[in-house]
Scaffold this motif. Sequence first.
Motif, mmCIF file in Angstrom:
data_model
loop_
_atom_site.group_PDB
_atom_site.id
_atom_site.type_symbol
_atom_site.label_atom_id
_atom_site.label_comp_id
_atom_site.label_asym_id
_atom_site.label_seq_id
_atom_site.Cartn_x
_atom_site.Cartn_y
_atom_site.Cartn_z
ATOM 1 N N ILE A 195 66.719 3.608 31.254
ATOM 2 C CA ILE A 195 67.478 2.427 30.819
ATOM 3 C C ILE A 195 66.629 1.602 29.858
ATOM 4 O O ILE A 195 67.093 1.152 28.806
ATOM 5 C CB ILE A 195 67.899 1.583 32.036
ATOM 6 C CG1 ILE A 195 68.927 2.330 32.885
ATOM 7 C CG2 ILE A 195 68.484 0.239 31.576
ATOM 8 C CD1 ILE A 195 69.267 1.644 34.194
ATOM 9 N N ARG A 196 65.358 1.421 30.214
ATOM 10 C CA ARG A 196 64.463 0.624 29.371
ATOM 11 C C ARG A 196 64.209 1.299 28.029
ATOM 12 O O ARG A 196 64.052 0.631 27.010
ATOM 13 C CB ARG A 196 63.135 0.391 30.097
ATOM 14 C CG ARG A 196 63.256 -0.474 31.328
ATOM 15 C CD ARG A 196 61.891 -0.844 31.883
ATOM 16 N NE ARG A 196 62.020 -1.629 33.099
ATOM 17 C CZ ARG A 196 62.289 -2.930 33.117
ATOM 18 N NH1 ARG A 196 62.452 -3.569 31.973
ATOM 19 N NH2 ARG A 196 62.401 -3.576 34.250
ATOM 20 N N GLU A 197 64.164 2.628 28.046
ATOM 21 C CA GLU A 197 63.907 3.357 26.809
ATOM 22 C C GLU A 197 65.074 3.224 25.839
ATOM 23 O O GLU A 197 64.875 3.126 24.619
ATOM 24 C CB GLU A 197 63.660 4.837 27.137
ATOM 25 C CG GLU A 197 63.220 5.672 25.947
ATOM 26 C CD GLU A 197 62.910 7.106 26.340
ATOM 27 O OE1 GLU A 197 62.997 7.981 25.467
ATOM 28 O OE2 GLU A 197 62.566 7.339 27.526
ATOM 29 N N LYS A 198 66.297 3.191 26.369
ATOM 30 C CA LYS A 198 67.479 3.118 25.508
ATOM 31 C C LYS A 198 67.845 1.673 25.155
ATOM 32 O O LYS A 198 68.292 1.392 24.053
ATOM 33 C CB LYS A 198 68.665 3.795 26.187
ATOM 34 C CG LYS A 198 69.917 3.877 25.297
ATOM 35 C CD LYS A 198 71.003 4.694 25.950
ATOM 36 C CE LYS A 198 72.260 4.755 25.079
ATOM 37 N NZ LYS A 198 72.003 5.422 23.770
ATOM 38 N N TYR A 199 67.632 0.762 26.101
ATOM 39 C CA TYR A 199 68.005 -0.642 25.893
ATOM 40 C C TYR A 199 66.753 -1.517 25.994
ATOM 41 O O TYR A 199 65.773 -1.156 26.627
ATOM 42 C CB TYR A 199 69.048 -1.084 26.924
ATOM 43 C CG TYR A 199 70.282 -0.219 26.928
ATOM 44 C CD1 TYR A 199 71.289 -0.389 25.980
ATOM 45 C CD2 TYR A 199 70.425 0.800 27.869
ATOM 46 C CE1 TYR A 199 72.420 0.417 25.983
ATOM 47 C CE2 TYR A 199 71.557 1.603 27.881
ATOM 48 C CZ TYR A 199 72.548 1.416 26.933
ATOM 49 O OH TYR A 199 73.650 2.215 26.931
ATOM 50 N N PHE A 212 76.056 6.612 29.174
ATOM 51 C CA PHE A 212 74.616 6.800 29.313
ATOM 52 C C PHE A 212 74.291 7.618 30.574
ATOM 53 O O PHE A 212 73.472 8.540 30.544
ATOM 54 C CB PHE A 212 73.931 5.430 29.365
ATOM 55 C CG PHE A 212 72.535 5.447 29.893
ATOM 56 C CD1 PHE A 212 71.475 5.852 29.100
ATOM 57 C CD2 PHE A 212 72.269 5.058 31.199
ATOM 58 C CE1 PHE A 212 70.176 5.876 29.595
ATOM 59 C CE2 PHE A 212 70.980 5.074 31.704
ATOM 60 C CZ PHE A 212 69.933 5.489 30.894
ATOM 61 N N ILE A 213 74.957 7.307 31.691
ATOM 62 C CA ILE A 213 74.725 8.027 32.952
ATOM 63 C C ILE A 213 75.130 9.499 32.820
ATOM 64 O O ILE A 213 74.447 10.401 33.311
ATOM 65 C CB ILE A 213 75.496 7.353 34.109
ATOM 66 C CG1 ILE A 213 74.857 6.000 34.448
ATOM 67 C CG2 ILE A 213 75.533 8.244 35.337
ATOM 68 C CD1 ILE A 213 73.459 6.096 35.010
ATOM 69 N N THR A 214 76.239 9.739 32.128
ATOM 70 C CA THR A 214 76.698 11.127 31.928
ATOM 71 C C THR A 214 75.666 11.931 31.154
ATOM 72 O O THR A 214 75.340 13.076 31.515
ATOM 73 C CB THR A 214 78.047 11.142 31.181
ATOM 74 O OG1 THR A 214 79.010 10.418 31.950
ATOM 75 C CG2 THR A 214 78.531 12.564 30.972
ATOM 76 N N GLU A 215 75.123 11.331 30.099
ATOM 77 C CA GLU A 215 74.084 12.011 29.319
ATOM 78 C C GLU A 215 72.845 12.259 30.171
ATOM 79 O O GLU A 215 72.215 13.330 30.088
ATOM 80 C CB GLU A 215 73.714 11.183 28.094
ATOM 81 C CG GLU A 215 74.773 11.146 27.001
ATOM 82 C CD GLU A 215 74.286 10.384 25.779
ATOM 83 O OE1 GLU A 215 73.277 9.652 25.897
ATOM 84 O OE2 GLU A 215 74.909 10.532 24.717
ATOM 85 N N LEU A 216 72.508 11.299 30.987
ATOM 86 C CA LEU A 216 71.313 11.399 31.835
ATOM 87 C C LEU A 216 71.473 12.531 32.847
ATOM 88 O O LEU A 216 70.536 13.311 33.079
ATOM 89 C CB LEU A 216 71.080 10.070 32.560
ATOM 90 C CG LEU A 216 69.705 9.866 33.199
ATOM 91 C CD1 LEU A 216 68.641 9.752 32.126
ATOM 92 C CD2 LEU A 216 69.701 8.613 34.066
ATOM 93 N N LYS A 217 72.653 12.644 33.444
ATOM 94 C CA LYS A 217 72.899 13.713 34.429
ATOM 95 C C LYS A 217 72.847 15.093 33.774
ATOM 96 O O LYS A 217 72.441 16.067 34.401
ATOM 97 C CB LYS A 217 74.265 13.505 35.092
ATOM 98 C CG LYS A 217 74.322 12.288 36.014
ATOM 99 C CD LYS A 217 75.597 12.256 36.838
ATOM 100 C CE LYS A 217 76.836 12.100 35.978
ATOM 101 N NZ LYS A 217 78.055 11.997 36.811
#
Length: 449
Positions: A429-433, A374-379
């Motif tokens: 984070i809230r949007e995905k989970y 998730f962090i990789t996609e966000l970056k």
Amino acid sequence: MKKWCSNLPIIAICGKPNVGKSTLFNRIAGRMQAIVLDKSGITRDRYETLVNYKDKQFILVDTGGIVDEWRDSITGKVQQQVQKALESADIILMVTNGREELTALDFDVRDFVIKLNKPTFLIANKIDDDKHTINIADLYQLGLGDPIPISSLHGRGLNILLDTLYNLLPEQNNEIQTDTANENQIKIAIIGKPNVGKSSLINALLDNERVIVDETPGTTRDAIDIPFNWKGNDYILIDTAGMRRKAHLREAVEFYSVHRTLKSIRRSDIVLVLIEATEGITDQDKKIIGYAIEQGVGIIIGFSKWDLVPNKKEYAFILQQQIERDLPHLGYIPTVYLSVIQNKQKYVTELFKTINIVQKNRLFRISTSEFNHFITELKTTHPAPTKGGKRAKIYYGSQVSIKPTKFLLSVNQSRLFHFSYLRFIENSIREKYNFVGVPIKIQLQEGEK
């Protein structure tokens, strides 16, 4: 509704005001639970706790002082609570001040207890040393047998009292229960300003006048834990004192009451912040919500006294607009509407549906591999900003805890991360989970890639 430890014997403490009932309760319980001050009338509601002694258990109940005249509506309701406690008890401890002469009120308490026809032990409290034991001779006038001299403040004579009770309790073959025996119990602290309907909601849920309700602000003084079962699920409802602004705390009991409420928030799983619907969200409500967020507990906003709202659909829209305007970063907190008068079953069903959702979210954990993906996609889609020509970098991250929900990000330099980008990460984070009702904490740790 299933009653907590319903198979255990109940021992109730009673007596006139200021004889040390709550001090004795705390001493037997082994911890400071009931508020104790050198002032009469502090205890109002029934306070219950589970006690283990040797290989037996019992429920210990603290009660308010028995008086001979009702000065106000609260006093009358306290007396009703005392009567309920003694009527449901298996054993009664009548506490007296062993240092003072008997009064007419002591005999009134004796008469009240005798009518119940239950095993009763006469406790001569405040006997701190041998020289005071001579004073207990007068207690034989009450006709309740040999007084048991104790000092609840110093613990003197407590073992004799407990051994006497132990010998009277029936044999217990069941496994030892504890307050935390059922990890599935959800602790729900009901908090808010004075007179927003906290105790009324508790009584409505229980279908019983379990806690005192009165129009007088500050009626509830202590935090009361009440076991409750809803559709097969176990909960602990925590009724709390109303939270005033510090400037309005004039008496010591008010200070201790608020302290107990804050402690209840910290030990709860979920807080239900009650706000009187017709008032809307005030500055004090915002402070209460803010404190709950700091503790990392699940949060639900409940608009109480919904029956007083005429145009409910329109007003609900107005309240939601106020939340979006005044608390824009708290859109993850769910709201419910409550009334103990109209459509109670409907509102209660929605409340516990929301409670169960929030609790599920509190226990949700993202695996480290999934979170780093998730962090990789966000970056990639939203690179971190630069500051002074240097870009903020996230190396990796993980969810390090639940209760509270906390994420740790390994970064190059913490100072490069503006709070707005951290807020963006939280919102992503809230949007995905699904973390509805759950505060999220993001901690940065400087490290090497």
